[in-house]
Design a protein around this motif. Structure first.
Motif, PDB file in Angstrom:
ATOM      1  N   ALA A  64      18.525 -35.452  -2.147  1.00  0.00           N
ATOM      2  CA  ALA A  64      19.073 -36.301  -3.196  1.00  0.00           C
ATOM      3  C   ALA A  64      19.234 -37.750  -2.760  1.00  0.00           C
ATOM      4  O   ALA A  64      19.760 -38.568  -3.512  1.00  0.00           O
ATOM      5  N   HIS A  75      18.010 -40.230  -5.216  1.00  0.00           N
ATOM      6  CA  HIS A  75      18.558 -40.154  -6.582  1.00  0.00           C
ATOM      7  C   HIS A  75      19.780 -41.064  -6.683  1.00  0.00           C
ATOM      8  O   HIS A  75      20.859 -40.722  -6.200  1.00  0.00           O
ATOM      9  N   TRP A 126      25.697 -30.957  -9.503  1.00  0.00           N
ATOM     10  CA  TRP A 126      24.235 -30.925  -9.473  1.00  0.00           C
ATOM     11  C   TRP A 126      23.719 -30.758  -8.054  1.00  0.00           C
ATOM     12  O   TRP A 126      22.691 -30.100  -7.832  1.00  0.00           O
ATOM     13  N   THR A 177      23.569 -27.037  -7.128  1.00  0.00           N
ATOM     14  CA  THR A 177      22.726 -26.122  -7.907  1.00  0.00           C
ATOM     15  C   THR A 177      21.243 -26.478  -7.873  1.00  0.00           C
ATOM     16  O   THR A 177      20.399 -25.647  -8.206  1.00  0.00           O
ATOM     17  N   HIS A 178      20.905 -27.689  -7.504  1.00  0.00           N
ATOM     18  CA  HIS A 178      19.499 -28.082  -7.418  1.00  0.00           C
ATOM     19  C   HIS A 178      18.771 -27.189  -6.409  1.00  0.00           C
ATOM     20  O   HIS A 178      19.348 -26.861  -5.366  1.00  0.00           O
ATOM     21  N   PRO A 179      17.543 -26.740  -6.711  1.00  0.00           N
ATOM     22  CA  PRO A 179      16.639 -27.141  -7.792  1.00  0.00           C
ATOM     23  C   PRO A 179      16.657 -26.233  -9.009  1.00  0.00           C
ATOM     24  O   PRO A 179      15.659 -26.148  -9.740  1.00  0.00           O
ATOM     25  N   GLU A 220      18.248 -25.238 -12.808  1.00  0.00           N
ATOM     26  CA  GLU A 220      18.895 -25.869 -13.936  1.00  0.00           C
ATOM     27  C   GLU A 220      18.818 -24.948 -15.141  1.00  0.00           C
ATOM     28  O   GLU A 220      18.035 -23.989 -15.152  1.00  0.00           O
ATOM     29  N   ASP A 249      12.956 -25.813 -10.638  1.00  0.00           N
ATOM     30  CA  ASP A 249      12.163 -27.031 -10.749  1.00  0.00           C
ATOM     31  C   ASP A 249      10.920 -26.942  -9.850  1.00  0.00           C
ATOM     32  O   ASP A 249      11.015 -26.984  -8.628  1.00  0.00           O
ATOM     33  N   SER A 281      10.388 -29.877  -7.329  1.00  0.00           N
ATOM     34  CA  SER A 281      11.465 -30.184  -6.389  1.00  0.00           C
ATOM     35  C   SER A 281      10.990 -30.219  -4.937  1.00  0.00           C
ATOM     36  O   SER A 281      11.660 -30.803  -4.076  1.00  0.00           O
ATOM     37  N   ARG A 291      24.185 -20.240  -6.951  1.00  0.00           N
ATOM     38  CA  ARG A 291      23.807 -21.380  -7.791  1.00  0.00           C
ATOM     39  C   ARG A 291      23.813 -21.016  -9.273  1.00  0.00           C
ATOM     40  O   ARG A 291      24.243 -21.800 -10.119  1.00  0.00           O
TER      41      ARG A 291
END
Length: 254
Positions: free
Chosen positions: A26, A29, A86, A89-91, A93, A106, A109, A135
């Motif tokens: 991240a 981001h 976020w 829990t990434h990746p 959703e 994702d 990712s 997650r």
């Protein structure tokens, strides 16, 4: 845009993934997604903003002053206090399809692995593996809050009270990220009773207040820019801006 990987034993058969190690994923981001359930903690530790994505507004934590550089993440570690959900829990959703929320992975990712190079999503009995389950449970718990957040943001948009961050603030901060919005305090105060009540019923007022009240947290961005510099130079002093700017009085009671 690639079709997301739906989290199910059938769709994930033969596929594996690599859980993120640390938060380096991240570091590029500068805006992190938030939902209304995170307001109290997030607003006390970072500036918040609204950004337009397609036709919808999104609530985000502003974690940088330039694209692709998160000031809160250095050497894969979080340097602030509150970490947005976020990051945990990434990746994964939740994608809303009709009235249902579907958990997806994702593809872009970088965490999808090939064959045995990673960890399976499900065990032999079709049950979620522990790292995935943790997650998913977090996403499920937040899903209702995320839906409520989007309804509240839509109400704020209909009320016409969303406005860009002031040029004075972005200039003082050296902000080069476009599209950051806040709440127009004067427009909110001038709403008629019916429009104001509509915002209250949509639970939009706490979001409106939190966004503007979080803006002095840009002080933190300035300090982090000295500890974790990117390409934009850290501002020397933001105190004078918040001491003198009458547009940021945050008085919603008039």
């Amino acid at each position: 845009m690639p079709t997301p990987l739906v989290l199910s034993p059938k769709e994930c058969q033969g596929k594996t993934w690599r859980p993120p190690q640390g938060l380096a994923f991240a570091a590029s981001h500068s805006l992190l997604p938030l939902h209304a359930g995170e307001l109290a903690k997030a607003a006390a530790t970072m500036p918040l903003a609204l950004v337009k994505q397609g036709r919808e507004w999104r609530l985000v934590g502003v974690c940088g002053v330039e694209a692709h550089h998160n000031l809160f993440i250095k050497d894969g570690k979080w340097m602030g206090q509150y970490q947005p959900e976020w990051l945990a829990t990434h990746p994964f959703e939740v994608v809303t399809v009709g009235e249902k929320g579907i958990v997806t992975f994702d593809h872009e990712s970088g965490f999808l692995a090939e064959g045995e190079a990673g960890e399976p999503f499900f065990d032999a009995q079709g049950q979620l593996k522990a790292a995935v389950s943790t997650r998913v449970e977090t996403l499920k718990a937040a899903y209702g809050k995320q839906q409520a957040t989007q309804k509240a943001l839509a109400a704020l948009a209909r009320a016409g009270v969303i406005t860009p961050w002031s040029e004075a603030l972005t200039r003082q901060l050296g902000m080069v990220i476009d599209g950051l919005h806040m709440i127009d305090e004067k427009a909110l105060a001038q709403l008629d009773d019916e429009a104001f009540l509509a915002l209250r019923k949509a639970h939009a007022l706490p979001i409106a207040y939190a966004i503007n009240l979080s803006l002095p947290q840009t002080h933190l961005l300035a300090r982090l820019a000295r500890l974790n510099p990117g390409h934009v130079a850290a501002p020397e002093n933001l105190d004078s801006f918040f001491d003198s700017d009458e547009d940021l009085s945050f008085d919603f009671d008039d």
